[in-house]
Write an enzyme that holds these catalytic residues in place. Structure first.
Site, PDB file in Angstrom:
ATOM      1  N   THR A 191      48.804  45.947  27.626  1.00  0.00           N
ATOM      2  CA  THR A 191      47.519  46.214  28.298  1.00  0.00           C
ATOM      3  C   THR A 191      46.694  47.077  27.354  1.00  0.00           C
ATOM      4  O   THR A 191      47.246  47.901  26.622  1.00  0.00           O
ATOM      5  CB  THR A 191      47.781  46.975  29.612  1.00  0.00           C
ATOM      6  OG1 THR A 191      48.422  46.092  30.513  1.00  0.00           O
ATOM      7  CG2 THR A 191      46.499  47.500  30.245  1.00  0.00           C
ATOM      8  N   ARG A 219      48.948  38.316  42.687  1.00  0.00           N
ATOM      9  CA  ARG A 219      49.159  39.762  42.511  1.00  0.00           C
ATOM     10  C   ARG A 219      48.076  40.382  41.618  1.00  0.00           C
ATOM     11  O   ARG A 219      47.745  39.863  40.562  1.00  0.00           O
ATOM     12  CB  ARG A 219      50.538  39.991  41.889  1.00  0.00           C
ATOM     13  CG  ARG A 219      50.876  41.456  41.620  1.00  0.00           C
ATOM     14  CD  ARG A 219      50.609  41.861  40.195  1.00  0.00           C
ATOM     15  NE  ARG A 219      51.113  43.212  39.903  1.00  0.00           N
ATOM     16  CZ  ARG A 219      50.795  43.903  38.803  1.00  0.00           C
ATOM     17  NH1 ARG A 219      50.005  43.371  37.900  1.00  0.00           N
ATOM     18  NH2 ARG A 219      51.273  45.107  38.616  1.00  0.00           N
ATOM     19  N   GLY A 221      47.145  44.114  39.785  1.00  0.00           N
ATOM     20  CA  GLY A 221      47.708  45.432  39.470  1.00  0.00           C
ATOM     21  C   GLY A 221      46.678  46.535  39.566  1.00  0.00           C
ATOM     22  O   GLY A 221      45.637  46.395  40.220  1.00  0.00           O
ATOM     23  N   GLY A 245      51.888  48.668  37.519  1.00  0.00           N
ATOM     24  CA  GLY A 245      50.668  48.889  38.281  1.00  0.00           C
ATOM     25  C   GLY A 245      50.841  49.316  39.728  1.00  0.00           C
ATOM     26  O   GLY A 245      50.044  50.098  40.255  1.00  0.00           O
TER      27      GLY A 245
HETATM   28  N1  ASP Z   1      49.177  48.068  34.529  1.00  0.00           N
HETATM   29  C1  ASP Z   1      49.276  46.668  34.284  1.00  0.00           C
HETATM   30  C2  ASP Z   1      49.525  45.963  35.589  1.00  0.00           C
HETATM   31  O1  ASP Z   1      50.335  46.445  36.365  1.00  0.00           O
HETATM   32  C3  ASP Z   1      50.359  46.286  33.313  1.00  0.00           C
HETATM   33  C4  ASP Z   1      50.561  47.218  32.132  1.00  0.00           C
HETATM   34  O2  ASP Z   1      49.735  48.074  31.877  1.00  0.00           O
HETATM   35  O3  ASP Z   1      51.583  47.083  31.426  1.00  0.00           O
HETATM   36  O4  ASP Z   1      48.981  44.913  35.807  1.00  0.00           O
END
Ligand code: ASP
Length: 325
Positions: A191, A219, A221, A245
């Protein structure tokens, strides 16, 4: 004549120092997760660091030229979205159904204006769509087909979903599908996020992601959720998060950091560390970057690594991947 020339020179010099004499700072992340020096070879490390450096240097150049924080956040995130190295834009992870669905958000600290898109499949640079939502719509978050339609109307680049295909992320999905019950954070890493203090004293933060490999049922996040994955307020700080997330949503992670600074007068580093402790207490994993209104930087995480880096107007610079690097 001489008087006039003197006046023009003075005007130019004061304009110059107004823009160039001010403090600025930029901090970025390219995702937190399980990383080890043994598993990431030298060439891969060099590649990641070079891309982080390219993004940071572009941001620094813009800030030096007096660009505003929002433009910097978008352009810097574009560099990482367009690279297959990160789980955002081009390198996004795959959903359970084998497609790519992207999320992004942006927030300005001066106005508390914000924009986000969730679950888009065909917008090349989701952070640009988030910015358009902030600037050109009455809403804060648009999702799915509606978000794509809006992005199209704003003239953003639309690509077929296969543009986001990368073999590495596809194979990641295949191995997770095989071990469905062992669903972990493996290979979500990547990310991207950016938080900026510009030379006019304004803060802005943005985050862009493909989410988590094997995600199901639409889904969404934390990344596109203002207050969870992204937050900015000129009174406190600009924050971008990366990690599992669901925990960030439950904690109201990014907004909580700002609130601790505002109400408890914690420093940006203290507030980020405290929030990471709360994440660890819930057994969640991830990281955060933040910059405060004075240009102080925080980069905290409870994983073994986070792609990260910052540059400050004083010349201070760091790019790192692993813990204690
Ligand atoms: N925070 C992101 C999500 O949950 C994933 C990540 O940052 O690794 O979609």
């Amino acid at each position: 004549m001489i008087k006039r020339a003197l006046f023009i020179a003075l005007f130019l010099v004061s304009g110059f120092s107004l823009v160039y004499g001010q403090k600025y700072a930029i901090v970025i992340h390219g995702g937190a997760g399980v990383m080890s020096k043994d598993k990431m070879n030298e060439a891969a490390r060099t590649n990641y660091k070079a891309k982080l450096n390219e993004a940071l240097e572009l941001g620094e150049q813009m800030l030096k030229n007096g660009a505003d924080a929002t433009d910097v956040v978008v352009k810097v995130i574009n560099v990482m979205e367009n690279s297959p190295l990160f789980n955002a834009g081009k390198g996004a992870v795959f959903t359970h159904e084998g497609v790519n669905e992207l999320d992004a958000s942006i927030m300005e600290g001066a106005t508390l204006n914000a924009g986000a898109v969730a679950g888009v499949r065909d917008v090349k640079n989701p952070i640009n769509a988030a910015r358009e939502v902030m600037v050109n719509s009455e809403h804060v978050m648009l999702s799915g087909r509606g978000a794509s339609e809006f992005a199209k109307q704003q003239g953003l680049e639309i690509v077929p979903n296969k543009y986001f295909y990368t073999e590495r992320r596809y194979q990641s999905l295949q191995s997770l599908l095989k071990r469905e019950r062992e669903r972990t954070q493996k290979d979500n890493t990547g990310t991207v996020g950016c938080a900026v203090l510009d030379s006019h004293g304004n803060l802005c933060a943005g985050t862009s992601t493909g989410g988590m490999t094997n995600k199901k049922f639409g889904r969404i996040g934390d990344s596109p959720i203002i207050g969870a994955g992204t937050y900015a307020n000129n009174k406190t700080c600009a924050v971008s998060c990366t990690g599992h997330g669901e925990y960030y949503i439950r904690l109201g992670f990014a907004r909580d950091i700002s609130a601790m600074m505002e109400y408890q007068k914690l420093s940006v580093t203290e507030a980020c560390k405290k929030e990471i402790d709360k994440l660890s207490e819930l057994e969640g994993t991830g990281g955060v970057i933040a910059v405060d209104a004075d240009g102080n930087i925080a980069m905290e995480f409870n994983t073994s690594g986070m792609f990260r880096g910052y540059i400050k107007s004083g010349g201070e610079k760091e790019i790192a991947i692993f813990e204690n690097e």
